[in-house]
Write an enzyme that holds these catalytic residues in place. Structure first.
Site, PDB file in Angstrom:
ATOM      1  N   HIS A   1      43.459  11.237  14.559  1.00  0.00           N
ATOM      2  CA  HIS A   1      43.504  10.176  15.551  1.00  0.00           C
ATOM      3  C   HIS A   1      44.501  10.495  16.652  1.00  0.00           C
ATOM      4  O   HIS A   1      45.470  11.208  16.456  1.00  0.00           O
ATOM      5  CB  HIS A   1      43.814   8.813  14.933  1.00  0.00           C
ATOM      6  CG  HIS A   1      45.083   8.719  14.169  1.00  0.00           C
ATOM      7  ND1 HIS A   1      45.268   9.290  12.934  1.00  0.00           N
ATOM      8  CD2 HIS A   1      46.246   8.086  14.460  1.00  0.00           C
ATOM      9  CE1 HIS A   1      46.482   9.013  12.486  1.00  0.00           C
ATOM     10  NE2 HIS A   1      47.102   8.293  13.409  1.00  0.00           N
TER      11      HIS A   1
ATOM     12  N   HIS B   1      46.915   8.660  19.567  1.00  0.00           N
ATOM     13  CA  HIS B   1      47.578   7.444  20.046  1.00  0.00           C
ATOM     14  C   HIS B   1      47.593   7.477  21.568  1.00  0.00           C
ATOM     15  O   HIS B   1      48.050   8.464  22.156  1.00  0.00           O
ATOM     16  CB  HIS B   1      49.033   7.379  19.568  1.00  0.00           C
ATOM     17  CG  HIS B   1      49.227   7.210  18.116  1.00  0.00           C
ATOM     18  ND1 HIS B   1      49.432   5.983  17.529  1.00  0.00           N
ATOM     19  CD2 HIS B   1      49.248   8.121  17.108  1.00  0.00           C
ATOM     20  CE1 HIS B   1      49.589   6.137  16.230  1.00  0.00           C
ATOM     21  NE2 HIS B   1      49.478   7.430  15.948  1.00  0.00           N
TER      22      HIS B   1
ATOM     23  N   ASP C   1      45.766  -0.593  18.146  1.00  0.00           N
ATOM     24  CA  ASP C   1      46.576  -0.335  16.958  1.00  0.00           C
ATOM     25  C   ASP C   1      46.985  -1.662  16.322  1.00  0.00           C
ATOM     26  O   ASP C   1      47.404  -2.583  17.028  1.00  0.00           O
ATOM     27  CB  ASP C   1      47.811   0.478  17.353  1.00  0.00           C
ATOM     28  CG  ASP C   1      48.548   1.065  16.167  1.00  0.00           C
ATOM     29  OD1 ASP C   1      48.919   0.300  15.254  1.00  0.00           O
ATOM     30  OD2 ASP C   1      48.764   2.293  16.162  1.00  0.00           O
TER      31      ASP C   1
END
Length: 129
Positions: free
Chosen positions: A93, A95, A29
């Site tokens: 997406h 995480h 990230d």
């Protein structure tokens, strides 16, 4: 529905890639909550994770599981937290967030500002784990 993630997939902007195959990619990230915070995305442009067909959905989570194990081996943490929020970028997406305490997964926390050297070190440690 092109997004910043499409640009990463197409190699138009750089990313610290952790894993990649024909259908999925994982990368660090750019604004991590903690060191090792990784995003796992389908290469297919799709906004909502639940709009993936069943086979793609299962394969995305299988890919994420493999990546999570590598992150866990490389980053000192109690476990890997998982979140699907999807509000910040209109591309499905996942995480993967190394956790040592519940607060590590608070998206209101100030994001880390890592140097190129720190990103590269984290990337290499995950890839080589």
């Amino acid at each position: 529905m092109s997004s910043i993630f499409t640009k990463i997939i197409n190699g138009e902007i750089p990313a610290y890639k952790i894993a990649e195959d024909d259908h999925f990619i994982a990368f660090l990230d750019a604004m991590p909550l903690v060191k090792g915070h990784t995003l796992v995305i389908p290469k297919k442009e799709i906004d909502l994770i639940f709009d993936l067909d069943s086979e793609e959905y299962k394969n995305l989570w299988s890919f994420a599981q493999d990546v999570a194990k590598k992150v866990k081996n490389a980053i000192p943490c109690v476990r890997i937290g998982v979140a699907v929020v999807g509000l910040e970028v209109p591309h499905a997406h996942i995480h993967l967030i190394p956790l040592n305490r519940v607060e590590d997964m608070n998206f209101k926390n100030e994001r880390l500002k890592l140097s190129v050297e720190e990103y590269t070190e984290i990337q290499n440690s995950i890839i080589n784990s």
